[in-house]
Design a protein around this motif. Structure first.
Motif, short mmCIF file in Angstrom:
data_model
loop_
_atom_site.label_atom_id
_atom_site.label_comp_id
_atom_site.label_asym_id
_atom_site.label_seq_id
_atom_site.Cartn_x
_atom_site.Cartn_y
_atom_site.Cartn_z
N ALA A 55 29.78 48.22 45.98
CA ALA A 55 30.69 48.07 47.11
C ALA A 55 30.60 46.63 47.62
N SER A 56 31.74 46.11 48.06
CA SER A 56 31.79 44.71 48.51
C SER A 56 30.94 44.47 49.76
N THR A 82 32.69 47.31 36.29
CA THR A 82 32.32 47.44 37.69
C THR A 82 33.38 48.27 38.39
N ASP A 84 34.43 49.53 42.22
CA ASP A 84 34.21 49.43 43.66
C ASP A 84 34.38 50.83 44.24
N GLU A 87 37.33 51.33 46.51
CA GLU A 87 38.64 51.28 45.86
C GLU A 87 38.95 52.61 45.18
#
Length: 139
Positions: A55-56, A82, A84, A87
């Motif tokens: 996760a960002s 990857t 997220d 997302e």
């Protein structure tokens, strides 16, 4: 070990949370369709997939992203993905992600190994073991 278990409260400013997860030979998965395509490609090419669910907003995810990218360049016999988790929330939930980052090692779409947390030495150890198993099976 370095892992995030829940999303922090959003204070309205996401600018400092954005991080580039795709670099080197890492493919950023943004749809279930792209996931399916990459897994099919890996199976066809006889590659094992390393899937990083991150996760960002996750500090440990950001810390290990560069190392993950370096591994992808060093070991092109593997396919590095990857995802997220924000997302692709439903998709990530289907993989039972409890903390980020979580790394899955997949052969023909089936899990052969798993690592939870931003543990660089352990990630490298698992990648090398998988690469060695691929080299042994191709002899």
């Amino acid at each position: 070990m370095g892992l995030c278990c829940s999303k922090p409260r959003n204070d309205g400013d996401d600018s400092d949370h954005h991080v580039e997860f795709a670099g080197g030979n890492v493919h950023l998965i943004t749809t279930k369709q792209s996931w399916d395509e990459k897994l099919s490609e890996a199976s066809r090419d006889g590659k094992i997939v390393v899937a990083n669910f991150s996760a960002s907003w996750c500090g440990p995810c950001r810390v290990i992203a560069t190392f993950y990218s370096e591994l992808s360049e060093k070991y092109p016999v593997l396919m590095f993905l990857t995802v997220d988790v924000d997302e692709l929330t439903e998709f990530s939930t289907s993989w039972d992600i409890k903390a980020t980052p979580t790394f899955f090692f997949l052969r023909d779409g089936q899990q052969v190994e798993k690592l939870v947390g931003a543990n660089k030495p352990e990630l490298q150890k698992k990648v090398i073991a998988i690469v060695n198993s691929v080299a042994t099976s191709q002899k």
